[in-house]
Design a protein around this motif. Sequence first.
Motif, PDB file in Angstrom:
ATOM      1  N   LEU A   1       0.766  -1.163  -0.043  1.00 27.69           N
ATOM      2  CA  LEU A   1       0.064  -0.113   0.088  1.00 27.69           C
ATOM      3  C   LEU A   1       0.866   1.363   0.018  1.00 27.69           C
ATOM      4  N   THR A   2       1.886   1.223   0.800  1.00 25.11           N
ATOM      5  CA  THR A   2       2.744   2.550   0.795  1.00 25.11           C
ATOM      6  C   THR A   2       3.392   2.607  -0.543  1.00 25.11           C
TER       7      THR A   2
ATOM      8  N   LEU B   1       0.682   3.958  -2.680  1.00 23.86           N
ATOM      9  CA  LEU B   1       0.252   5.329  -2.448  1.00 23.86           C
ATOM     10  C   LEU B   1       1.154   6.398  -2.561  1.00 23.86           C
TER      11      LEU B   1
ATOM     12  N   SER C   1       1.134   6.470  -7.886  1.00 25.61           N
ATOM     13  CA  SER C   1      -0.252   6.505  -8.005  1.00 25.61           C
ATOM     14  C   SER C   1      -0.465   7.471  -9.350  1.00 25.61           C
TER      15      SER C   1
ATOM     16  N   ASN D   1      -5.086  -3.337  -0.474  1.00 24.11           N
ATOM     17  CA  ASN D   1      -4.903  -2.781  -1.691  1.00 24.11           C
ATOM     18  C   ASN D   1      -5.861  -2.722  -2.789  1.00 24.11           C
TER      19      ASN D   1
ATOM     20  N   THR E   1      -5.399   6.616   9.028  1.00 26.05           N
ATOM     21  CA  THR E   1      -4.710   7.078   7.914  1.00 26.05           C
ATOM     22  C   THR E   1      -3.363   7.974   8.661  1.00 26.05           C
TER      23      THR E   1
ATOM     24  N   TYR F   1      -0.281   6.901   8.534  1.00 26.48           N
ATOM     25  CA  TYR F   1       0.854   5.901   7.949  1.00 26.48           C
ATOM     26  C   TYR F   1       2.049   5.751   8.793  1.00 26.48           C
TER      27      TYR F   1
END
Lengths: 288, 285
Positions: free
Chosen positions: A139-140, A143, A148, A233, B251, B253
């Motif tokens: 995901l990181t 993102l 992206s 994801n 969120t 992160y």
Amino acid sequence: MTAVPATERMPRERTVSRVWSFVKHHALTAYAILAFTYLMVPIAVVIAFSFNNPAGRFNYTWSGFTFDNWKHWDGVPGLRSAMVLSLEIAFIASLVATALGTLIALALVRYGFRGRGATNLLIFLPLSTPEIVLGASLLTLFLNNHVSKVLQLGFWTILIAHVMFCISFAVVTVKARLIGFDRHLEEAAMDLGANEWVTFQKVTLPLIAPALLASLLLCFAISIDDFVVTYFNNGPKITFPLFVWGAARVGAPPQVNVIGSVIFIVAVSVMVANVLVQMRRAKSAATA
Amino acid sequence: MSFLHRHRNLTPYLLLAPGLLYLGIFFVVPLGFLLHQSLQSGNFDVGYAFTWAWGNYWDAIRGYRGHFIRSFEYAAIATVLALLFSYPLAYWIAFRGGRWKNLLLLFIVAPFFVTYLIRTLAWETILADQGPVVRVLRDIGILGQDGRLLATSFAVVAGITYNFLPFMALPIYVSLEQMDGRLIEAAQDLYASKWKAFVRVTLPLSLPGVVAGTLLTFIPAAGDFINAQLLGSPRNHMIGNVIQSKFLELTDYPAAAAMSFVLMAVILLMVALYARAVGTEKLTG
């Protein structure tokens, strides 16, 4: 196989040990039956509740038998599209992962090369990383601003993730079956004038086909069942496990149990067929 | 043949390249991104900046020590239970299964073809307050009149134990099945009792399977959040629940990334220590 030494012992010792082994033999068998029952109980519940006619929104208590859930299996909005997406992803992911994994397995089993240890480690690490870390790290990546722009969370990110965690399983599965592979057959083909590609097509591929099939099935099963990595994801896309997760919060409809039962029945049929074919082959090999 | 011989050095690398490249890009690189993320500060609205914020790690450990400890506690108990459950069963199939071995093995694997979440929801139904298990336990007085199983650590550990059983049972079965039966016979020929033959011969030879099974069970168990979410209450939440909610709901992160790394580091450390203690260093096969 234990009968041979037992007959050579003293008679009294023999009766005692026979009684003891009888008890132990059956204690273990009784345990095995109980254990299998325990394994099957939740499955029985899943299948039983697919025939439930729930009084309210919650499919937790038994309130009557019906076939309606099976007849109207896609009567719940979103369920059909989730199932289709799961099947698509599982199908493509298992193909891609098996292709990549087979090549790695071939290299590992057949060639000595520098960097073998590092390769093994790279195969082993995804298997020993908790799924939540796999999902979070992907995901990181997705993102990230640069990534992206090209790739939005959705179908492709789910597919990428599934191929990633399937590769290691594919390598392990194919490698296990390649180890007993007789390379003389290939050499014979090439001695007889076949080139590499023909040899691969006519000799290697048919021989490793069972390993490929095993890998495909395993990857398919793992992919269609995956929740954690997909949850990180998926973006706006909903796979079947994600649908179940969403539904569980407000009370999962019995149709979820219908799909669960179908997946279970299909998987078990495939495996039983596979085992029966193997047993038959072993039998005919023994009599031949 | 001559082609193969001339290019012998190159062929393995060509075979490896696509798969390893894929794992490099979508497994190793993302871990790098996660590490980078874990050292950032800021928040979702104003954006994050990389500041070598090691404090994220201290906050993760200090603020969520309870969750970490609980995760490893639950995972350890579930692993031991799975081992105690699986070993006799795998033993029975390997040594008493005869020609039905593969079919019996299928009984172990089959339940796990019901989607993970559905399986866990089934346990929710079984352990529910109105369910048969709670009713019986209340009647015979083990649970109080309003005692429950759901939303307790018992339910979470039971769920984890069940959900990862094949990871334990299959490696043990494989190591038992591959065993040379003549070794056990030899021990008995030399007048070892059955029990002694088991302890001195069978058990040590099956140790690689036990090690593999323990790791394959413990690792996913420690990172799990589904059982705690569906069968437990917030009091039973594990570190996976925190990571999941920080990543996807709050969120936050950097904090979530730091926690993921702490989780992974602790797991790798435990794996290394465990492998050393048992003496099996060939984990990578």
